[in-house]
Design a protein around this motif. Structure first.
Motif, mmCIF file in Angstrom:
data_model
loop_
_atom_site.group_PDB
_atom_site.id
_atom_site.type_symbol
_atom_site.label_atom_id
_atom_site.label_comp_id
_atom_site.label_asym_id
_atom_site.label_seq_id
_atom_site.Cartn_x
_atom_site.Cartn_y
_atom_site.Cartn_z
ATOM 1 N N SER A 84 19.361 -1.665 21.771
ATOM 2 C CA SER A 84 19.000 -0.698 22.816
ATOM 3 C C SER A 84 17.551 -0.865 23.240
ATOM 4 N N VAL A 87 17.267 -3.976 25.478
ATOM 5 C CA VAL A 87 17.824 -3.788 26.818
ATOM 6 C C VAL A 87 16.930 -2.889 27.655
ATOM 7 N N PHE A 88 16.606 -1.698 27.129
ATOM 8 C CA PHE A 88 15.806 -0.765 27.906
ATOM 9 C C PHE A 88 14.366 -1.231 28.044
ATOM 10 N N GLY A 90 13.494 -4.400 28.296
ATOM 11 C CA GLY A 90 13.545 -5.432 29.338
ATOM 12 C C GLY A 90 13.604 -4.837 30.730
ATOM 13 N N ILE A 91 14.400 -3.790 30.867
ATOM 14 C CA ILE A 91 14.482 -3.126 32.176
ATOM 15 C C ILE A 91 13.143 -2.497 32.535
ATOM 16 N N ALA A 92 12.497 -1.823 31.570
ATOM 17 C CA ALA A 92 11.198 -1.199 31.832
ATOM 18 C C ALA A 92 10.145 -2.245 32.153
ATOM 19 N N ALA A 94 10.655 -5.225 33.498
ATOM 20 C CA ALA A 94 10.928 -5.760 34.834
ATOM 21 C C ALA A 94 10.473 -4.797 35.916
ATOM 22 N N LEU A 95 10.728 -3.517 35.728
ATOM 23 C CA LEU A 95 10.276 -2.529 36.710
ATOM 24 C C LEU A 95 8.760 -2.431 36.745
ATOM 25 N N ARG A 98 7.515 -5.508 38.643
ATOM 26 C CA ARG A 98 7.822 -5.372 40.079
ATOM 27 C C ARG A 98 6.912 -4.349 40.742
#
Length: 110
Positions: A84, A87-88, A90-92, A94-95, A98
């Motif tokens: 978890s 995954v989270f 990696g998303i954080a 990437a955001l 960006r």
């Protein structure tokens, strides 16, 4: 979207979900074996304590078996937490990357 409509829709949803709450009733477990007619058996407190004592003795006799919770397995506690977090995280990440560039980024910051 109109705030009053959104508020009204959310209140309707809360009350609709709340109306199903009496349907989902949790029943306590009866002590003893349930017979074919639904009657409970004679499972006394002494029998329950004896069974628990046997379980403790069996766990002491075989210490390698542990509690049965696979902490380091991917389906266990630490494994699921690591997956978890990856995954989270990696998303954080990437955001975050960006958000540092683009049309609305502050000028002079990269």
């Amino acid at each position: 979207m109109n705030t009053k409509i959104l508020l009204a829709a959310s209140l309707i949803a809360v009350f609709a979900i709340g109306s199903f709450a009496p349907v989902m009733v949790a029943y306590a477990q009866y002590m003893g074996n349930v017979g074919s007619e639904g009657q409970t058996g004679s499972y006394t407190l002494e029998e329950a304590l004896e069974i628990q004592k046997r379980r403790v003795d069996a766990a002491k006799a075989n210490p390698a078996s542990g509690s049965g919770t696979p902490y380091l397995d991917a389906g266990g506690v630490i494994g699921a937490a690591a997956i978890s977090a990856a995954v989270f995280g990696g998303i954080a990440g990437a955001l975050f990357l960006r958000g540092r560039s683009g049309k609305y980024a502050a000028m002079g910051r990269g």
